[in-house]
Design a protein around this motif. Structure first.
Motif, short mmCIF file in Angstrom:
data_model
loop_
_atom_site.label_atom_id
_atom_site.label_comp_id
_atom_site.label_asym_id
_atom_site.label_seq_id
_atom_site.Cartn_x
_atom_site.Cartn_y
_atom_site.Cartn_z
N MET A 123 6.71 13.94 -4.41
CA MET A 123 6.89 12.34 -4.69
C MET A 123 6.52 11.97 -6.21
O MET A 123 6.42 11.19 -6.46
CB MET A 123 5.80 11.73 -3.84
N ALA B 251 3.14 17.22 -1.46
CA ALA B 251 2.60 16.00 -2.47
C ALA B 251 3.16 16.01 -3.60
O ALA B 251 3.53 14.83 -4.25
CB ALA B 251 1.02 16.23 -2.51
N ALA C 172 9.51 12.69 2.82
CA ALA C 172 9.03 11.28 2.35
C ALA C 172 10.03 11.00 1.08
O ALA C 172 10.34 9.77 1.03
CB ALA C 172 7.36 11.34 1.57
N LEU D 133 12.04 7.53 1.64
CA LEU D 133 11.53 6.22 0.73
C LEU D 133 12.76 6.11 -0.21
O LEU D 133 12.35 5.22 -1.17
CB LEU D 133 10.04 6.63 0.38
N ILE E 230 0.70 -1.22 0.16
CA ILE E 230 0.01 0.01 -0.10
C ILE E 230 0.80 1.29 -0.05
O ILE E 230 0.49 2.16 -0.66
CB ILE E 230 -1.03 0.06 1.10
N ASN E 231 2.00 1.17 0.69
CA ASN E 231 3.01 2.23 0.89
C ASN E 231 3.54 2.70 -0.61
O ASN E 231 3.50 4.03 -1.16
CB ASN E 231 4.01 2.16 1.55
N ARG F 123 0.64 4.19 -2.78
CA ARG F 123 0.18 5.58 -2.39
C ARG F 123 1.31 6.94 -2.91
O ARG F 123 1.00 7.96 -2.98
CB ARG F 123 0.20 5.82 -0.74
N GLU F 124 2.74 6.25 -3.10
CA GLU F 124 3.51 7.04 -3.74
C GLU F 124 3.04 7.87 -4.88
O GLU F 124 3.57 9.03 -5.32
CB GLU F 124 4.77 6.29 -3.88
#
Lengths: 221, 247
Positions: free
Chosen positions: B155, B152, B103, B107, B74-75, B78-79
């Motif tokens: 990413m 946002a 993030a 990540l 899921i991670n 979501r990226e």
């Protein structure tokens, strides 16, 4: 007045000896309670039902029993049942650890819950996983919320050490009583003891203020 | 056109209260879809289902042909989907630049240097490069929301979700946020926007969905939906929000 201070000098070695035990008792209990409290807080936030039930029952029981009764029960009651003679200092540390752990766990849990859920959502929506979200976003904010109540608990536990004089730990209150039994000067001796508690707690409070101010601008890491 | 979001017969309940009832719609690549409707109609919940901030009870949601309810990582999923919230949700314990860099660096998408360059680039884009090293508490609402958009975008998402991005702002700050969103739409970003800004929906959206009571009541081009809505519920809603002073 002169007499007041000369008596202080006379009692001082024994009082300082007691104060040392008081501080050791409080410090050891709080370190252990801190670890135990963290584990309990993790239980309370977990999704595993048995752990949350354990947490709830633990907190209810510990908060519902006075420290003095708990200490007497452990030292005399459990001691008699198992036919062992507890070391009074050890019994006190166990008592205070269990007591403070319940309160600290509630503080940790409350601190984490108090961080806005939107913070979790923002972090998760960026792709950060649960543990990164906790470590990088939630816990740094929760710590700031937790500092004042944690210091409060430190102060409470420090004062609660005096209750454990009932199981004959040679801490500050116990030593004061021993001195008074010898010299019949309760007014002077108890005032010395009170002043000593007060000084230690003022130092602790000032330290707390200092930490709070350092964390003010979010620079917690 | 390439479908990037496909929702089929979606049902969502909170306990016994069903808030989304048999929702189906698509979003195509590069499209701007605005979702409008009265409070409590399920708009925000629908948006939050798209990146699985909410679990659904029935139906299918596919984003980039990945089923949201069955996605393994899921991670990672979501990226690719940026989200902007009504209350900004900036991280108060980090500076503006750190908010943006957190993030991508954590990540492993960028190293610190690359992320820093990206933060500067994005801050210029939203017109706030001078705020790079301040903490969010010193910013106005409009500035916070522009930073949240930049965060946002850091990413490199392929879709952006906006959950009432201007509803918590003072009126004079709405424009600066909408301007950033409009330029983002012009750059070809796929966007799903839950909003009460009817002018934004009318001018920027390719398509508008009107929701009420958990249903999609009407779905059309903004031109058609705003000038000639076919459903009575839509007409009533639009006449009340577009002429608030006359009633």
């Amino acid at each position: 007045m002169n007499d007041y201070f000369s008596l202080l000098l006379e009692c001082l070695p024994s009082l300082l000896d007691g104060l040392q035990t008081t501080v050791i008792m409080a410090a050891a209990s709080l370190v252990l309670a801190f670890v135990l409290g963290l584990i309990l807080a993790i239980f309370s936030l977990s999704k595993i039902k048995i752990l949350t039930v354990f947490y709830t029952v633990y907190v209810y029981i510990v908060r519902g029993i006075p420290v003095m009764i708990f200490g007497l029960f452990l030292f005399f009651g459990v001691g008699a049942l198992l036919n062992i003679k507890f070391n009074p200092l050890l019994a006190s540390i166990i008592t205070l650890t269990i007591n403070a752990s319940a309160y600290l766990a509630e503080i940790f849990r409350g601190g984490i819950k108090a961080v806005d859920i939107g913070q979790v959502e923002a972090a998760r929506s960026l792709g950060l996983g649960y543990f990164r979200t906790m470590a990088l976003v939630i816990i740094p904010q929760a710590v700031k919320i937790m500092i004042p109540p944690i210091i409060n608990q430190f102060i409470t536990t420090l004062k609660d050490t005096s209750i454990l004089s009932v199981i004959s730990v040679r801490e500050l209150t116990m030593n004061s009583q021993i001195i008074i039994a010898r010299n019949y000067r309760p007014f002077e001796v108890y005032s010395y003891a009170a002043a000593m508690y007060l000084i230690i707690i003022i130092i602790l409070s000032l330290f707390a203020k200092y930490i709070e101010r350092r964390l003010q601008h979010g620079k917690s890491n | 056109m390439e479908k990037v979001i496909e929702v089929r017969n979606l049902h969502k309940s909170f306990g016994s209260l069903e808030v989304l009832k048999d929702i189906s719609f698509n979003v195509e690549k590069g499209e701007v879809l605005c979702i409008i409707g009265p409070s409590g109609s399920g708009k925000s919940t629908l948006l939050r289902c798209l990146n699985r901030l909410e679990e659904i009870q029935a139906g299918d949601i596919e984003v980039f042909s990945t089923n949201v309810t069955k996605v393994k990582n899921i991670n990672k999923f979501r990226e690719k989907i940026g989200m902007v919230f009504q209350l900004f949700n900036l991280f108060p314990n980090y500076t503006v630049a750190q908010n943006i860099m957190l993030a991508p660096v954590q990540l492993g998408l960028m190293n610190k240097k690359q992320a820093d360059a990206k933060a500067v680039e994005l801050l210029q884009k939203v017109g706030l490069e001078e705020k790079k090293d301040v903490y969010p508490e010193t910013l106005s609402g409009g500035q916070k929301q522009r930073i949240a958009i930049a965060r946002a975008l850091a990413m490199n998402p392929q879709i952006m979700l906006f959950d009432e991005p201007t509803s918590a702002l003072d009126p004079e700050m709405v424009g600066e946020v909408l301007k950033v969103m409009r330029s983002l739409a012009d750059s070809g970003m796929t966007m799903v926007v839950v909003t009460h800004e009817m002018n934004f929906a009318r001018e920027v959206a390719n398509r508008v969905i009107f929701m009420a009571d958990g249903y999609i009541v009407e779905e059309d081009s903004p031109k058609k939906l705003f000038t000639n809505p076919s459903n009575k519920r839509t007409q009533a809603f639009l006449s009340s929000v577009l002429k608030p002073l006359e009633s």
